[in-house]
Design a protein around this motif. Structure first.
Motif, PDB file in Angstrom:
ATOM      1  N   ILE A  17      56.738  21.405  30.180  1.00 32.42           N
ATOM      2  CA  ILE A  17      55.451  21.956  29.678  1.00 32.42           C
ATOM      3  C   ILE A  17      54.675  22.171  30.792  1.00 32.42           C
ATOM      4  CG2 ILE A  17      53.225  21.313  28.003  1.00 32.42           C
ATOM      5  CD1 ILE A  17      54.954  19.643  25.877  1.00 32.42           C
ATOM      6  N   ILE A  18      54.041  20.723  31.972  1.00 32.19           N
ATOM      7  CA  ILE A  18      53.513  21.566  32.693  1.00 32.19           C
ATOM      8  C   ILE A  18      54.085  22.347  33.930  1.00 32.19           C
ATOM      9  CG2 ILE A  18      52.813  20.384  34.660  1.00 32.19           C
ATOM     10  CD1 ILE A  18      52.436  17.466  33.216  1.00 32.19           C
ATOM     11  N   LYS A  19      55.423  22.212  33.683  1.00 31.83           N
ATOM     12  CA  LYS A  19      55.946  24.167  34.457  1.00 31.83           C
ATOM     13  C   LYS A  19      55.460  25.186  34.368  1.00 31.83           C
ATOM     14  CE  LYS A  19      60.148  21.737  36.806  1.00 31.83           C
ATOM     15  NZ  LYS A  19      61.689  22.416  37.130  1.00 31.83           N
ATOM     16  N   ASN A  20      55.968  24.987  32.633  1.00 32.32           N
ATOM     17  CA  ASN A  20      55.359  26.329  32.271  1.00 32.32           C
ATOM     18  C   ASN A  20      53.253  26.801  31.979  1.00 32.32           C
ATOM     19  OD1 ASN A  20      57.895  26.546  31.260  1.00 32.32           O
ATOM     20  ND2 ASN A  20      56.964  27.201  28.919  1.00 32.32           N
ATOM     21  N   LEU A  21      52.953  25.178  32.240  1.00 36.11           N
ATOM     22  CA  LEU A  21      51.211  25.600  32.127  1.00 36.11           C
ATOM     23  C   LEU A  21      51.044  26.364  33.651  1.00 36.11           C
ATOM     24  CD1 LEU A  21      50.142  22.303  30.019  1.00 36.11           C
ATOM     25  CD2 LEU A  21      49.397  25.087  30.103  1.00 36.11           C
ATOM     26  N   ILE A  22      51.660  25.750  34.471  1.00 33.33           N
ATOM     27  CA  ILE A  22      51.545  25.779  35.930  1.00 33.33           C
ATOM     28  C   ILE A  22      52.050  27.885  36.074  1.00 33.33           C
ATOM     29  CG2 ILE A  22      52.379  25.804  38.588  1.00 33.33           C
ATOM     30  CD1 ILE A  22      52.613  22.721  38.335  1.00 33.33           C
ATOM     31  N   LYS A  23      53.246  28.002  35.741  1.00 27.87           N
ATOM     32  CA  LYS A  23      53.515  29.466  36.158  1.00 27.87           C
ATOM     33  C   LYS A  23      52.383  30.231  35.507  1.00 27.87           C
ATOM     34  CE  LYS A  23      58.353  28.684  35.663  1.00 27.87           C
ATOM     35  NZ  LYS A  23      59.490  28.890  34.546  1.00 27.87           N
ATOM     36  N   LYS A  24      51.377  29.444  34.082  1.00 34.08           N
ATOM     37  CA  LYS A  24      50.759  30.245  33.138  1.00 34.08           C
ATOM     38  C   LYS A  24      49.307  30.553  34.113  1.00 34.08           C
ATOM     39  CE  LYS A  24      50.764  31.738  29.683  1.00 34.08           C
ATOM     40  NZ  LYS A  24      51.671  33.272  29.383  1.00 34.08           N
ATOM     41  N   VAL A  25      49.156  29.709  34.413  1.00 41.17           N
ATOM     42  CA  VAL A  25      47.499  29.091  35.633  1.00 41.17           C
ATOM     43  C   VAL A  25      47.432  30.167  36.858  1.00 41.17           C
ATOM     44  CG1 VAL A  25      47.911  26.996  36.543  1.00 41.17           C
ATOM     45  CG2 VAL A  25      45.189  27.969  35.630  1.00 41.17           C
ATOM     46  N   LEU A  26      48.922  30.271  37.563  1.00 44.80           N
ATOM     47  CA  LEU A  26      49.545  31.154  38.481  1.00 44.80           C
ATOM     48  C   LEU A  26      49.086  32.454  37.825  1.00 44.80           C
ATOM     49  CD1 LEU A  26      52.420  28.918  40.193  1.00 44.80           C
ATOM     50  CD2 LEU A  26      49.410  29.289  40.526  1.00 44.80           C
ATOM     51  N   ALA A  49      57.598  13.954  40.326  1.00 42.32           N
ATOM     52  CA  ALA A  49      57.901  15.451  39.618  1.00 42.32           C
ATOM     53  C   ALA A  49      56.514  16.224  39.734  1.00 42.32           C
ATOM     54  CB  ALA A  49      58.450  15.089  39.134  1.00 42.32           C
ATOM     55  N   ILE A  50      55.610  16.026  38.987  1.00 42.70           N
ATOM     56  CA  ILE A  50      54.232  16.575  38.505  1.00 42.70           C
ATOM     57  C   ILE A  50      53.886  16.614  39.747  1.00 42.70           C
ATOM     58  CG2 ILE A  50      52.327  16.404  37.139  1.00 42.70           C
ATOM     59  CD1 ILE A  50      53.805  14.851  34.917  1.00 42.70           C
ATOM     60  N   ARG A  51      53.676  15.714  40.927  1.00 43.17           N
ATOM     61  CA  ARG A  51      53.040  16.608  41.833  1.00 43.17           C
ATOM     62  C   ARG A  51      53.431  17.187  43.119  1.00 43.17           C
ATOM     63  NH1 ARG A  51      49.461  11.610  46.073  1.00 43.17           N
ATOM     64  NH2 ARG A  51      49.654  13.390  47.886  1.00 43.17           N
ATOM     65  N   ARG A  52      54.695  16.980  42.474  1.00 48.54           N
ATOM     66  CA  ARG A  52      55.563  18.216  42.802  1.00 48.54           C
ATOM     67  C   ARG A  52      54.881  19.027  43.273  1.00 48.54           C
ATOM     68  NH1 ARG A  52      60.209  16.271  42.812  1.00 48.54           N
ATOM     69  NH2 ARG A  52      60.999  17.414  41.422  1.00 48.54           N
ATOM     70  N   PHE A  53      55.676  20.086  41.796  1.00 53.28           N
ATOM     71  CA  PHE A  53      54.854  20.742  40.791  1.00 53.28           C
ATOM     72  C   PHE A  53      53.772  21.277  41.799  1.00 53.28           C
ATOM     73  CE2 PHE A  53      57.585  18.762  37.313  1.00 53.28           C
ATOM     74  CZ  PHE A  53      57.897  19.580  37.434  1.00 53.28           C
ATOM     75  N   GLU A  60      51.856  20.417  44.213  1.00 51.37           N
ATOM     76  CA  GLU A  60      52.036  21.042  45.806  1.00 51.37           C
ATOM     77  C   GLU A  60      52.599  22.234  45.892  1.00 51.37           C
ATOM     78  OE1 GLU A  60      51.375  16.563  47.470  1.00 51.37           O
ATOM     79  OE2 GLU A  60      53.510  17.205  47.505  1.00 51.37           O
ATOM     80  N   ASP A  61      53.526  22.109  45.407  1.00 53.25           N
ATOM     81  CA  ASP A  61      54.509  23.832  46.157  1.00 53.25           C
ATOM     82  C   ASP A  61      53.457  24.955  45.185  1.00 53.25           C
ATOM     83  OD1 ASP A  61      56.719  21.845  46.407  1.00 53.25           O
ATOM     84  OD2 ASP A  61      57.711  22.226  45.002  1.00 53.25           O
ATOM     85  N   HIS A  62      52.591  24.792  44.467  1.00 50.16           N
ATOM     86  CA  HIS A  62      51.803  25.801  43.984  1.00 50.16           C
ATOM     87  C   HIS A  62      50.429  25.606  44.163  1.00 50.16           C
ATOM     88  CE1 HIS A  62      55.376  27.700  42.549  1.00 50.16           C
ATOM     89  NE2 HIS A  62      55.413  26.685  41.483  1.00 50.16           N
TER      90      HIS A  62
END
Length: 312
Positions: free
Chosen positions: A33-42, A74-78, A80-82
């Motif tokens: 879910i956090i991966k998808n939320l990151i995509k959305k906010v980016l 894992a979440i921190r890596r997501f 930091e990558d973005h």
């Protein structure tokens, strides 16, 4: 410093497929879910030429994941990558004092987690555990609700925030934002003035989180001077509106059926004029808190209204 604009994770993503479809269908676990939320906010950040730093607020729905070192990594890596900023919202169920739990789910959850009777020592332990998780995640801000009883003793509330907590937060360079309660039961800490006095006594690293949606629920009179005071005091803003009947968590510009559209417009204009136009955006955090399905157009329109009111 650029402001941060964040979207909250929500328990509703985990059991409401319509809510999950708002960010892209995936298996309902926190990391995905956090991966998808990151995509959305980016995506949102790109629509506005990166004038804000994208963020994600993690609350009770993420609490178990934040107890897992591998999930935190894992979440921190997501993030930091973005270039994502994380905000950690401490679960209400560990908050001390006279909590007025509403609904069967909250009662059952509180019994399961063993949080019905929070002592000062237990509260300190629970906050320190989440501060460790926030630090490991790279989060610089935490948020907490205060007890939502009608009558509270400020000195008693102060005593829960032990030197151990403030020392740990200072060492980790984490700000701890105290949020005003939902005004529906007319709680003592629904008052900006009462929270302001508490913050003066607490000092660094405690700051204010203003939730306008909470503030306007059930209020017949809304003093503009207190809204202006909240605008100037708050480091964190939870951004949503309602028509005063309940805490609906609506976007600005949203007009669902079975709501009073005239009152929504009035509350929206009051928010923009008395709060948002009085905010110094430098380094401030704005979180779209959402608990119902939404479209990209709704998110886009709400962001445009927010940024326009903030003169960004």
């Amino acid at each position: 410093m650029k402001p941060i604009l964040a979207i909250n994770n929500s328990p509703y993503y985990y059991f409401n497929p319509f809510m999950l479809s708002s960010i892209g269908m995936t298996f309902p676990c926190t990391e995905r879910i956090i991966k998808n939320l990151i995509k959305k906010v980016l995506w949102l950040s790109n629509q506005f030429d990166d004038i804000f730093i994208p963020g994600i607020q993690l609350g009770i729905e993420s609490d178990f994941a934040l107890r897992s070192p591998s999930s935190i990594k894992a979440i921190r890596r997501f993030g930091e990558d973005h270039g994502i900023e994380f905000i950690v919202h401490v679960p209400d169920l560990i908050v001390p004092g006279k909590q007025c739990l509403k609904g069967l789910r909250q009662y059952v959850t509180s019994y399961i987690l063993g949080t019905r009777n929070i002592t000062k020592e237990r509260f300190s332990m629970e906050v320190l555990r989440r501060a460790d998780a926030a630090y490991s995640l790279g989060a610089k801000t935490m948020v907490i609700h205060l007890p939502n009883g009608v009558s509270e003793t400020p000195q008693d509330t102060l005593s829960y925030f032990s030197p151990n907590i403030s020392d740990s937060l200072k060492e980790k360079c984490i700000k701890f934002a105290i949020e005003n309660c939902n005004n529906e039961p007319n709680p003592f800490y629904g008052s900006v003035h009462n929270i302001s006095l508490l913050l003066k006594n607490l000092g660094n690293p405690y700051v204010f989180c203003f939730d306008y949606g909470h503030y306007i629920v059930g209020r017949k009179n809304i003093p503009k001077d207190e809204l202006i005071s909240a605008a100037k005091l708050a480091m964190v803003h939870h951004v949503h509106i309602n028509d005063g009947s309940s805490d609906m968590h609506l976007f600005m510009g949203e007009r669902p059926q079975h709501t009073n559209h005239e009152v929504l417009l009035e509350m929206e204009n009051l928010y923009m004029e008395s709060v948002l136009r009085n905010v110094d955006t430098n380094g401030k955090i704005f979180v779209f808190e959402r608990n119902r399905p939404y479209s990209e157009n709704q998110l886009l329109a709400a962001t445009q209204m927010l940024l326009s009111a903030l003169s960004l």
